[in-house]
Scaffold this active site. Structure first.
Site, PDB file in Angstrom:
ATOM      1  N   ASP A   1       2.224   1.912   3.405  1.00 35.64           N
ATOM      2  CA  ASP A   1       3.188   0.988   4.035  1.00 35.64           C
ATOM      3  C   ASP A   1       4.611   1.456   3.827  1.00 35.64           C
ATOM      4  O   ASP A   1       5.483   1.187   4.642  1.00 35.64           O
ATOM      5  CB  ASP A   1       3.158  -0.420   3.414  1.00 35.64           C
ATOM      6  CG  ASP A   1       1.785  -1.021   3.379  1.00 35.64           C
ATOM      7  OD1 ASP A   1       0.973  -0.693   4.254  1.00 35.64           O
ATOM      8  OD2 ASP A   1       1.520  -1.822   2.454  1.00 35.64           O
TER       9      ASP A   1
ATOM     10  N   HIS B   1       0.880  -1.168   0.000  1.00 38.32           N
ATOM     11  CA  HIS B   1       0.000   0.000   0.000  1.00 38.32           C
ATOM     12  C   HIS B   1       0.920   1.222   0.000  1.00 38.32           C
ATOM     13  O   HIS B   1       2.003   1.162   0.598  1.00 38.32           O
ATOM     14  CB  HIS B   1      -0.810   0.119   1.287  1.00 38.32           C
ATOM     15  CG  HIS B   1      -1.721  -1.014   1.591  1.00 38.32           C
ATOM     16  ND1 HIS B   1      -1.325  -2.161   2.189  1.00 38.32           N
ATOM     17  CD2 HIS B   1      -3.070  -1.123   1.420  1.00 38.32           C
ATOM     18  CE1 HIS B   1      -2.364  -2.959   2.369  1.00 38.32           C
ATOM     19  NE2 HIS B   1      -3.440  -2.363   1.911  1.00 38.32           N
TER      20      HIS B   1
HETATM   21  C1  XLS Z   1      -7.631  -6.299   4.469  1.00 41.28           C
HETATM   22  C2  XLS Z   1      -7.199  -6.520   3.095  1.00 41.28           C
HETATM   23  C3  XLS Z   1      -6.077  -5.635   2.599  1.00 41.28           C
HETATM   24  C4  XLS Z   1      -5.990  -5.689   1.105  1.00 41.28           C
HETATM   25  C5  XLS Z   1      -5.191  -4.609   0.484  1.00 41.28           C
HETATM   26  O1  XLS Z   1      -8.378  -7.088   5.053  1.00 41.28           O
HETATM   27  O2  XLS Z   1      -6.886  -7.869   2.992  1.00 41.28           O
HETATM   28  O3  XLS Z   1      -4.876  -5.964   3.200  1.00 41.28           O
HETATM   29  O4  XLS Z   1      -5.474  -6.898   0.650  1.00 41.28           O
HETATM   30  O5  XLS Z   1      -5.636  -3.360   0.847  1.00 41.28           O
END
Ligand code: XLS
Ligand code: CA
Ligand code: CA
Length: 436
Positions: free
Chosen positions: A102, A99
């Protein structure tokens, strides 16, 4: 600087090996169904759970302290890049996912935040060149910051919609710059808590609007990576609009977006929706929309998103079965959207976790390939539906008959004979393939 000291390259030693820091089933170059295992599996590291997760939950702060945690925010972000690439190299993982939030710390203004991002992307780019590791997909975190309290694209506040658009624009640019194979939309807070204050129609229209704008912008900047939507039924909101595969497919069709998107299926989200992982994959596959996979698992006894490393061999076999039946991944791969438990505080726990997940899917691939080669389920299914290949069944599937003709036919039937579904026999066969 080495972050994971004392751990070397993890290699394949076979199932008899007693070395816990080795693969027992994942042999990257071994050919299965005409392709090296690593090309079938396309493992990816999730940046967030691997490098930024601290083990915090709603009842307590973080428990996990990493080498890079004491540094200033930007130094920490850079150290994480280095640690991440060292980790992937040691495990032989060739892809990662992130993301925007991140990789670089938030800032007071959007402009400052974007400057931070650019600085970190420079470091990531160098590491990618050095190692040959690729970006499976990028995404934008539009759920953690308080500004998204009412949602992002579905917020009641138009300024938040605009902010979200700006964030997606930048994330798309970064993903293109890093040659990402795809871009994921997970609508973290795109849902509602109560319908008493919600204009559902406007919210869904706006969600579709942001997706359309994103597609148009991607085209404009020449980013041709695959777009994905990741279904999830609930958490953090009580009802998320991208509930499950069926809902997302219907949503995309309603807004004329079904040609532009595929699905990123996460195991734990499937179970939260009351489906099996295989069900979600199957639905995506038969609609030509199976794009990528977030590999993890939930806990049978807990009703929330625990994002555990996948160690359930049944699920892994059946998931790989669907993926192989789909002709394998094209742009997608297996992203470990999985985190170590709050009490797994040692650095090497990360290695044990990834090895467990990679070996489970490697064994899953081996078993699924054998099942397909032997046409185990294909033969059973063909036989079970054989009545549609001749006579009246053939006419039904060729759309040659209507209610009148079928009624005439049924009136002449003398009783109906059904055959056994043989579920227990098939479950035993499946077991035997796994035990072999
Ligand atoms: C959250 C999601 C997230 C997505 C990406 O539950 O899994 O991590 O994969 O935003
Ligand atoms: Ca996910
Ligand atoms: Ca999840």
């Amino acid at each position: 600087m080495e972050f994971f000291k004392g751990i070397g390259k993890i290699s394949y030693e076979g199932k008899e090996s007693k070395n816990e820091l080795s693969f027992k089933y994942y042999n990257p170059e071994e050919i299965v169904m005409g392709k090296p295992m690593k090309e079938h599996l396309k493992f990816a590291m999730s940046y967030w759970h691997t490098l930024t997760a601290g083990g915090n939950d709603q009842f307590g702060e973080g428990t996990i302290v990493r080498e890079w945690d004491c540094l200033t925010p930007m130094e920490r972000a850079k150290a994480r890049v280095k640690a991440g690439f060292e980790f992937m190299e040691k495990l032989g993982i060739e892809y990662f996912c992130f993301h925007d939030r991140d990789i670089a710390p938030e800032a007071e203004t959007l402009a400052e935040y974007q400057k931070n991002l650019d600085e970190i992307v420079d470091v990531i780019e160098i590491e990618m060149k050095r190692t040959g590791i690729k970006l499976l997909w990028g995404t934008s975190n539009m759920f953690s910051h308080p500004r998204f309290v009412h949602g992002a694209a579905t917020s009641c506040n138009a300024d938040v919609f605009a902010w979200s658009a700006a964030q997606v624009k930048k994330a798309l640019e970064i993903t293109k710059r890093l040659n990402g194979a795809g871009y994921v939309f997970w609508g973290g807070r795109e849902g509602y808590e109560t319908l008493l204050n919600t204009d559902m129609k406007l919210e869904m229209d706006n969600l579709a609007r942001l997706l359309k704008m994103s597609k148009e912008y991607a085209k404009e900047i020449g980013f041709d990576g695959q777009f994905y939507i990741e279904p999830k039924p609930k958490e953090p909101t009580k009802h998320q609009y991208d509930f499950d595969s069926a809902t997302v497919i219907g949503f995309l069709k309603t807004y004329g977006l079904d040609k532009d998107f595929k699905l990123n299926i996460e195991a734990n989200h499937a179970t939260l929706a009351g489906h099996t992982f295989q069900h979600e994959l199957r639905l995506a596959r038969i609609n030509g929309m199976l794009g990528s996979v977030d590999a993890n698992m939930g806990d049978m006894l807990l009703g929330w998103d625990t994002d555990q490393f996948p160690t359930n061999i049944y699920d892994a076999v059946l998931a790989m079965y669907e993926i192989l039946k789909d002709g394998g991944f094209k742009t997608g791969g297996l992203n470990f959207d999985s985190k170590v438990r709050r009490a797994s505080i040692d650095t090497d726990d990360l290695f044990y976790a990834y090895i467990a997940g990679m070996d489970t899917f490697a064994k899953g691939l081996r078993v699924a390939a054998k099942l397909i080669e032997d046409k185990v389920f294909e033969n059973v299914v063909a036989q079970r539906y054989a009545s549609y290949t001749t006579g009246i069944g053939k006419e039904i599937v060729e759309n040659k008959v209507g209610l009148k003709e079928l009624s005439d036919y049924a009136l002449k039937l003398h009783g109906i004979e059904n055959r056994s579904g043989r579920q227990e026999r098939l479950e035993t066969i499946l077991n035997n393939y796994i035990f072999a």
